[in-house]
Design a protein around this motif. Structure first.
Motif, PDB file in Angstrom:
ATOM      1  N   PRO A 185      17.387   1.892 -24.541  1.00 26.11           N
ATOM      2  CA  PRO A 185      17.570   3.215 -25.149  1.00 26.11           C
ATOM      3  C   PRO A 185      16.753   3.318 -26.433  1.00 26.11           C
ATOM      4  CG  PRO A 185      19.683   2.126 -24.772  1.00 26.11           C
ATOM      5  CD  PRO A 185      18.622   1.144 -24.433  1.00 26.11           C
ATOM      6  N   GLU A 186      16.227   4.490 -26.704  1.00 26.54           N
ATOM      7  CA  GLU A 186      15.374   4.687 -27.868  1.00 26.54           C
ATOM      8  C   GLU A 186      16.104   4.360 -29.165  1.00 26.54           C
ATOM      9  OE1 GLU A 186      12.933   8.306 -29.838  1.00 26.54           O
ATOM     10  OE2 GLU A 186      12.837   8.138 -27.664  1.00 26.54           O
ATOM     11  N   SER A 187      17.387   4.648 -29.231  1.00 24.45           N
ATOM     12  CA  SER A 187      18.135   4.385 -30.463  1.00 24.45           C
ATOM     13  C   SER A 187      18.325   2.895 -30.670  1.00 24.45           C
ATOM     14  CB  SER A 187      19.502   5.067 -30.413  1.00 24.45           C
ATOM     15  OG  SER A 187      20.245   4.600 -29.313  1.00 24.45           O
TER      16      SER A 187
END
Length: 187
Positions: A185-187
């Motif tokens: 996930p980007e986060s």
């Protein structure tokens, strides 16, 4: 745009050991074997071995100290020679070049033919080159360095990502390839 990367896995050894007469030859860095020719590999010498260990395995061993300045000069010479394939040639020290070849395809035929001609020219200069084509310089370089066919399979250690401190942390998270990294996930 189309980028061609040429990675020279034995550049340091090729620069120091032009003629080996079939003898085992190693390139040392910090008193450890960094690169070795096929004759040295066939004796059982491994990368990372000390010079003393390498000599105990092969008494007729020839060794050279790594010379980064000579390697960079040779890489610059190869880059200048490859300008015949592209006006955009960039050095990726210590052992690679990237060329924008999309604009040259009409002159040389298809991309594979151009890559083959560039690799052949490097071979004539005495250098083994691993090549790869991709839409960005970084992707082409990662593919050429790793020798795999698709970006998702490129090991992170061979992806030439900026910064080195992140690799261990990513590996602990289970991300060992670009594909695993891209799926996080980007986060």
């Amino acid at each position: 745009m189309l980028w061609l990367a040429l990675q020279f896995p034995r550049l340091g050894l090729e620069v120091c050991a032009q003629e080996s007469d079939g003898r085992p030859v190693v390139l040392l860095e910090d008193n450890r074997v960094r690169l070795l020719n096929d004759a040295a590999r066939s004796t059982g010498i491994q990368p990372g071995a000390t010079l003393a260990t390498a000599h105990s395995i092969a008494a007729d061993l020839v060794h050279h100290q790594r010379d980064r300045d000579r390697e960079e000069k040779r890489l610059r010479f190869i880059a200048e020679t490859l300008y015949r394939f592209s006006a955009q040639v960039s050095m990726e020290s210590p052992d690679a070049l990237v060329l924008e070849v999309g604009a040259s395809l009409e002159l040389f035929g298809d991309a594979q033919a151009l890559a083959g001609a560039a690799a052949q020219l490097c071979a004539e200069l005495g250098h083994e080159a691993c090549t790869a084509l991709a839409s960005t310089p970084g992707a082409a370089l990662a593919l050429a360095t790793s020798g795999v066919a698709d970006l998702e399979s490129v090991p992170l250690a061979q992806a030439r990502l900026p910064g080195t401190g992140h690799l261990e942390r990513l590996a602990k998270m289970g991300a060992k390839t670009l594909g695993a990294l891209m799926s996080l996930p980007e986060s």
